[in-house]
Scaffold this motif. Structure first.
Motif, PDB file in Angstrom:
ATOM      1  N   SER B 226       0.833  -1.202   0.000  1.00 41.08           N
ATOM      2  CA  SER B 226       0.000   0.000   0.000  1.00 41.08           C
ATOM      3  C   SER B 226       0.868   1.254   0.000  1.00 41.08           C
ATOM      4  O   SER B 226       0.592   2.227  -0.708  1.00 41.08           O
ATOM      5  CB  SER B 226      -0.898   0.030   1.241  1.00 41.08           C
ATOM      6  N   GLY B 232      -1.471   1.340  -6.963  1.00 37.19           N
ATOM      7  CA  GLY B 232      -1.764  -0.054  -7.272  1.00 37.19           C
ATOM      8  C   GLY B 232      -0.695  -0.656  -8.158  1.00 37.19           C
ATOM      9  O   GLY B 232       0.264   0.017  -8.552  1.00 37.19           O
ATOM     10  N   HIS B 251      -3.666  -6.064  -4.384  1.00 37.21           N
ATOM     11  CA  HIS B 251      -3.177  -4.715  -4.703  1.00 37.21           C
ATOM     12  C   HIS B 251      -3.137  -4.453  -6.208  1.00 37.21           C
ATOM     13  O   HIS B 251      -2.714  -3.377  -6.637  1.00 37.21           O
ATOM     14  CB  HIS B 251      -1.780  -4.513  -4.099  1.00 37.21           C
ATOM     15  N   CYS B 252      -3.543  -5.429  -6.976  1.00 39.79           N
ATOM     16  CA  CYS B 252      -3.504  -5.267  -8.440  1.00 39.79           C
ATOM     17  C   CYS B 252      -4.571  -4.284  -8.902  1.00 39.79           C
ATOM     18  O   CYS B 252      -5.665  -4.218  -8.345  1.00 39.79           O
ATOM     19  CB  CYS B 252      -3.761  -6.610  -9.122  1.00 39.79           C
ATOM     20  N   ASN B 253      -4.241  -3.569  -9.940  1.00 41.35           N
ATOM     21  CA  ASN B 253      -5.231  -2.762 -10.642  1.00 41.35           C
ATOM     22  C   ASN B 253      -5.997  -3.622 -11.632  1.00 41.35           C
ATOM     23  O   ASN B 253      -5.587  -4.746 -11.935  1.00 41.35           O
ATOM     24  CB  ASN B 253      -4.534  -1.628 -11.395  1.00 41.35           C
TER      25      ASN B 253
END
Lengths: 356, 356
Positions: B226, B232, B251-253
């Motif tokens: 983060s 991201g 955390h992937c876009n």
């Protein structure tokens, strides 16, 4: 003219399987249609069909949890894709009597505002061509729209099917699965499906005539995949995730494609720590596997002419059968919704609310 | 001329981490080079460098387990990629004094037969151009061959990097990782790496000058991602699998690419039931993620001119630094091999056996 306008209220956020009465239920309401006043660019819809789809569980979550689709609000009517007739309109794009599809309330009548965050007026899909069509309305609502496109794009764009390859499809008798297996047959693949009842297996083998099928509840999945996919798996069309995905990874051939349309086995497990852990993910590099997730909402704006042409041709020629599992009456939405997660539906789940 | 020909013998199949003496060890042997008789189309090689690579653990397995690479045979010398000089040849393609690369024994001298299942004579890669090159021999052996190509193809072909995107690389100071982060910088990405020591983090930040790096052993991975990937993750270059992969998924876009080069955290866990279970795999469809596994061996036969041109230009201009971690002496192979799994190497692990 005050009439009934029952709706399915979202009452509380479930942590596991939703329970009727506790988390959602049908409530009695009325609407005075004659005196119902619309604001600017608004619609009053009479809902004909509500589509029941697995993703809806994702909306019944805590609002602070981010996801690919907004959460429902406790105390409001639930929302899903539906087919409706416009009975009042102040929006220049729509007229009384138009048939439209798009997000609508799980209720008899829905008031659509111009830019509501839940139910958008402008983006509503016109289905007036269904009035003169030889196909039933629900074919236009689901097969020739969201669900057919989901199956078609997933298999064709991401599965990249080649004649003679083996495809394995989970929930093969479900809304998307039963279309994928048939398109795969049309494309010359060796098609293997799993489903959760003997009735569905019978449907797959004897109605859809795919090459092999098994009831995953009655077999050892590894042994079943070895037996029914003797040449390994080139494409896995995944609707379930969980253990089946984990086992499939061990049966994949080199350069296999795993198209992830959904993971229904995991939707009711809201605590991430309790979700099924995929242990065989290392097969991804060992076998140069490609796992592709997609959301059909990304495909609305592309040219889908080929899809419409292919689907209509396959339907007309009898190459493709569209199976619907339609429950009658708004009172039965909650149970039909739960039945879908329990795998009781054969084909596409929908609820008929009214005649047009 | 009887000389030493020490070799690393594979003694027993490990179930977890290999142990020196129990599963593999250096044994004393000799070879009479002068009187060594070759059969038809054979070679005698003097080994100069042995490449230590994580995949080798996969070969130390029970022979009945299928995998992407053949198992080692107990009682035989271990095999890996190496750079050698030809000291005897009856093969028309190779002459005394040629520098060649390819699978060779973990030993001082290796007898190559024409079509040995382990070490093929015909497919040996000629490195004679290294003799007149301004780059050290090991650059030709590793960077300009397997390891550079692994980083380059993985990032360019599968990562599909776009300027301004965020890439996260695990084992970012390792053989492949330290190349990926630099190529990503060259391509204009925001580059974040993780490594297992403060020394490595320092190397990433201050020598390779990537945008952010952290010691995964000292942080909460979620919080670190983060903090360091505030926009991201668009590309995750995965060398480790396991928990880091599981957390990265959250955390992937949307439309992120996860390029799976290897999963070193899982190689020494041989019982599949004990492997780390990826619980956040549902993010694949929620975010339309594409997970792509690849083996660099599939890229030998394609045209790699662009790769060679780019890499040599980046090296010469100083845009790319190649970091090697070379251990000296055959006696030290076993410990250097274990050190690699323990993450003690900075950059590419190799062992120097002899001068050319």
């Amino acid at each position: 003219m005050v009439v009934s306008n029952k709706g399915v209220l979202f009452k509380a956020i479930p942590t596991g399987h939703p329970v009727i009465g506790e988390h959602f239920e049908v409530v009695d309401r009325t609407i005075d249609i004659e005196n119902f006043k619309l604001g600017e660019n608004e619609l009053l819809l009479k809902n004909a069909y509500i589509s029941l789809d697995p993703y809806i569980r994702e909306r019944m979550r805590e609002p602070h949890i981010e996801s690919y689709i907004p959460p429902f609000h406790v105390g409001k009517v639930m929302v899903g894709d539906g087919t409706s007739v416009v009975i009042k309109s102040t929006h220049p794009q729509y007229h009384e009597g138009d048939i439209v599809a798009g997000f609508t309330g799980w209720e008899e009548y829905t008031h659509i505002k111009e830019n509501d965050e839940e139910m958008n007026a402008t983006g509503r899909f016109c289905l007036n061509h269904a009035k003169d069509s030889s196909f039933p309305l629900t074919h236009h609502s689901h097969l020739l729209r969201i669900h057919g496109l989901t199956a078609y794009r997933g298999l064709i764009n991401f599965g990249n099917p080649k004649k003679g390859e083996t495809i394995f499809v989970s929930t093969a008798a479900g809304a998307i699965g039963h279309l994928v297996v048939q398109i795969a047959k049309i494309k010359g693949l060796y098609v293997v499906g799993s489903a959760g009842s003997d009735e569905k297996v019978d449907f797959l083998l004897n109605t859809l005539k795919i090459d092999a099928a098994f009831n995953y509840k009655k077999v050892n999945i590894d042994k079943a995949l070895s037996k029914h996919c003797p040449d390994g798996i080139d494409i896995y069309f995944d609707n379930v995730g969980g253990e089946i995905l984990d086992r499939v990874l061990l049966h994949c051939n080199r350069f296999a494609r795993i198209v992830v349309c959904g993971m229904i086995s995991q939707y009711n497990i809201r605590n991430r720590k309790e979700k099924y852990g995929i242990k065989n993910i290392d097969q991804v590099f060992a076998k140069s596997i490609n796992i592709i997730g997609y959301l059909i909402s990304d495909f609305w704006t592309i040219n889908n002419d080929t899809f419409s042409k292919d689907m209509e041709e396959w339907l007309e020629s009898g190459k493709l059968i569209y199976k619907e599992d339609v429950t009658i009456g708004i009172d039965n939405i909650p149970q039909a919704f739960l039945d879908m997660y329990a795998g009781k539906n054969l084909g596409k789940s929908a609820v008929k609310i009214s005649d047009l």
